[in-house]
Design a protein around this motif. Structure first.
Motif, PDB file in Angstrom:
ATOM      1  N   LYS A  12      34.525  67.615  61.947  1.00  0.00           N
ATOM      2  CA  LYS A  12      33.709  68.413  61.037  1.00  0.00           C
ATOM      3  C   LYS A  12      33.590  67.755  59.668  1.00  0.00           C
ATOM      4  N   ASP A  13      34.664  67.171  59.179  1.00  0.00           N
ATOM      5  CA  ASP A  13      34.711  66.596  57.834  1.00  0.00           C
ATOM      6  C   ASP A  13      35.305  65.194  57.941  1.00  0.00           C
ATOM      7  N   LEU A  14      34.464  64.181  57.892  1.00  0.00           N
ATOM      8  CA  LEU A  14      34.903  62.802  58.104  1.00  0.00           C
ATOM      9  C   LEU A  14      35.895  62.353  57.036  1.00  0.00           C
ATOM     10  N   ALA A  15      35.661  62.715  55.799  1.00  0.00           N
ATOM     11  CA  ALA A  15      36.578  62.315  54.714  1.00  0.00           C
ATOM     12  C   ALA A  15      37.967  62.917  54.934  1.00  0.00           C
ATOM     13  N   ARG A  16      38.007  64.177  55.343  1.00  0.00           N
ATOM     14  CA  ARG A  16      39.299  64.842  55.605  1.00  0.00           C
ATOM     15  C   ARG A  16      40.023  64.151  56.756  1.00  0.00           C
ATOM     16  N   TYR A  26      47.621  54.735  59.653  1.00  0.00           N
ATOM     17  CA  TYR A  26      46.577  54.024  60.387  1.00  0.00           C
ATOM     18  C   TYR A  26      45.524  53.481  59.422  1.00  0.00           C
ATOM     19  N   SER A  27      44.767  52.502  59.912  1.00  0.00           N
ATOM     20  CA  SER A  27      43.680  51.930  59.116  1.00  0.00           C
ATOM     21  C   SER A  27      42.363  52.146  59.855  1.00  0.00           C
ATOM     22  N   PHE A  28      41.273  51.765  59.199  1.00  0.00           N
ATOM     23  CA  PHE A  28      39.936  51.909  59.764  1.00  0.00           C
ATOM     24  C   PHE A  28      39.225  50.573  59.716  1.00  0.00           C
ATOM     25  N   ASN A  29      38.457  50.286  60.765  1.00  0.00           N
ATOM     26  CA  ASN A  29      37.675  49.064  60.814  1.00  0.00           C
ATOM     27  C   ASN A  29      36.374  49.307  60.062  1.00  0.00           C
ATOM     28  N   PRO A  30      36.178  48.633  58.913  1.00  0.00           N
ATOM     29  CA  PRO A  30      34.974  48.889  58.111  1.00  0.00           C
ATOM     30  C   PRO A  30      33.670  48.493  58.802  1.00  0.00           C
ATOM     31  N   GLU A  31      33.729  47.580  59.779  1.00  0.00           N
ATOM     32  CA  GLU A  31      32.517  47.174  60.494  1.00  0.00           C
ATOM     33  C   GLU A  31      31.900  48.318  61.291  1.00  0.00           C
ATOM     34  N   PHE A  32      32.726  49.282  61.696  1.00  0.00           N
ATOM     35  CA  PHE A  32      32.248  50.404  62.504  1.00  0.00           C
ATOM     36  C   PHE A  32      32.456  51.730  61.775  1.00  0.00           C
ATOM     37  N   THR A  33      32.385  51.698  60.465  1.00  0.00           N
ATOM     38  CA  THR A  33      32.616  52.886  59.661  1.00  0.00           C
ATOM     39  C   THR A  33      31.470  53.058  58.665  1.00  0.00           C
ATOM     40  N   ASP A  34      30.907  54.275  58.647  1.00  0.00           N
ATOM     41  CA  ASP A  34      29.866  54.608  57.672  1.00  0.00           C
ATOM     42  C   ASP A  34      29.939  56.110  57.408  1.00  0.00           C
ATOM     43  N   GLU A  35      28.858  56.722  56.942  1.00  0.00           N
ATOM     44  CA  GLU A  35      28.889  58.155  56.627  1.00  0.00           C
ATOM     45  C   GLU A  35      28.904  59.033  57.876  1.00  0.00           C
ATOM     46  N   ASN A  36      28.593  58.469  59.057  1.00  0.00           N
ATOM     47  CA  ASN A  36      28.587  59.233  60.305  1.00  0.00           C
ATOM     48  C   ASN A  36      29.794  59.001  61.191  1.00  0.00           C
ATOM     49  N   ALA A  37      30.493  57.902  60.965  1.00  0.00           N
ATOM     50  CA  ALA A  37      31.574  57.530  61.880  1.00  0.00           C
ATOM     51  C   ALA A  37      32.641  56.727  61.147  1.00  0.00           C
ATOM     52  N   LEU A  51      33.553  60.821  64.840  1.00  0.00           N
ATOM     53  CA  LEU A  51      32.113  60.976  64.643  1.00  0.00           C
ATOM     54  C   LEU A  51      31.803  62.363  64.099  1.00  0.00           C
ATOM     55  N   VAL A  52      31.041  62.442  62.998  1.00  0.00           N
ATOM     56  CA  VAL A  52      30.650  63.763  62.511  1.00  0.00           C
ATOM     57  C   VAL A  52      29.874  64.452  63.639  1.00  0.00           C
ATOM     58  N   GLU A  53      30.033  65.754  63.724  1.00  0.00           N
ATOM     59  CA  GLU A  53      29.509  66.487  64.880  1.00  0.00           C
ATOM     60  C   GLU A  53      28.020  66.241  65.172  1.00  0.00           C
ATOM     61  N   PRO A  54      27.119  66.249  64.177  1.00  0.00           N
ATOM     62  CA  PRO A  54      25.707  65.990  64.517  1.00  0.00           C
ATOM     63  C   PRO A  54      25.494  64.599  65.131  1.00  0.00           C
ATOM     64  N   PHE A  55      26.238  63.605  64.665  1.00  0.00           N
ATOM     65  CA  PHE A  55      26.129  62.260  65.224  1.00  0.00           C
ATOM     66  C   PHE A  55      26.736  62.217  66.627  1.00  0.00           C
ATOM     67  N   ASP A 116      45.336  67.484  65.126  1.00  0.00           N
ATOM     68  CA  ASP A 116      44.774  66.964  63.882  1.00  0.00           C
ATOM     69  C   ASP A 116      43.951  68.067  63.205  1.00  0.00           C
ATOM     70  N   PRO A 117      43.380  67.820  62.020  1.00  0.00           N
ATOM     71  CA  PRO A 117      42.637  68.881  61.326  1.00  0.00           C
ATOM     72  C   PRO A 117      41.457  69.459  62.110  1.00  0.00           C
ATOM     73  N   ASP A 118      40.938  68.724  63.102  1.00  0.00           N
ATOM     74  CA  ASP A 118      39.845  69.241  63.923  1.00  0.00           C
ATOM     75  C   ASP A 118      40.327  69.878  65.218  1.00  0.00           C
ATOM     76  N   GLY A 119      41.638  69.984  65.402  1.00  0.00           N
ATOM     77  CA  GLY A 119      42.186  70.634  66.587  1.00  0.00           C
ATOM     78  C   GLY A 119      42.352  69.738  67.795  1.00  0.00           C
ATOM     79  N   HIS A 120      42.079  68.431  67.657  1.00  0.00           N
ATOM     80  CA  HIS A 120      42.318  67.512  68.767  1.00  0.00           C
ATOM     81  C   HIS A 120      43.821  67.364  68.953  1.00  0.00           C
TER      82      HIS A 120
END
Length: 141
Positions: A12-16, A26-37, A51-55, A116-120
């Motif tokens: 629901k909230d990618l920043a969170r 953990y870290s994030f791969n910047p090549e596959f990271t943007d405002e949707n994922a 992935l944000v839910e609409p994406f 996690d915060p999204d219930g996964h």
């Protein structure tokens, strides 16, 4: 052949979500990271695409599971020791995660879980392979 695994999870909230998993170390791969994922790096060959839910909906015709009432998956991670299990799960709970199941202690295998915060649901487990082999050999005779 080296197979990489990408688990896709709606958030629901990618920043969170990014903040939560960063607090777990953990870290994030910047090549596959943007405002949707955001590409969460679990190991050299295992990634979780947050992935944000609409994406996320662009990849499926199905409804997104309501993790408050349904489990769509349980992601299990191995740890090198019982202490590492406790450390990661305690950090998850202190960072906004919620408890999932009661700890499981079978002597040669130990695991705990969190949401996690999204219930996964995430399970972290350690197994003493030598003790497990000894137990299997004892059962065989």
């Amino acid at each position: 052949m080296s197979t990489k695994i990408f688990v896709n999870l709606p958030v629901k909230d990618l920043a969170r979500s990014r903040d939560f998993f960063t607090k777990l170390g953990y870290s994030f791969n910047p090549e596959f990271t943007d405002e949707n994922a955001a590409c969460l790096v679990i190991s050299d060959d295992i990634f979780a695409m947050l992935l944000v839910e609409p994406f996320f909906k662009t990849f499926t015709k199905k409804e997104i599971a309501d993790t408050a009432t349904s489990a769509e998956t349980i992601i299990a991670l191995s740890a090198d020791s019982r202490e590492q299990v406790d450390e990661l799960v305690d950090r998850a709970l202190a960072s906004g995660g919620r408890p999932s199941m009661e700890p499981q202690d079978h002597g040669f295998m130990y695991g705990r879980s969190f949401q996690d915060p999204d219930g996964h649901e995430w399970e972290v487990m350690w197994m003493d392979m030598s003790a497990m082999r000894e137990a299997a050999q004892a059962q065989q005779g």
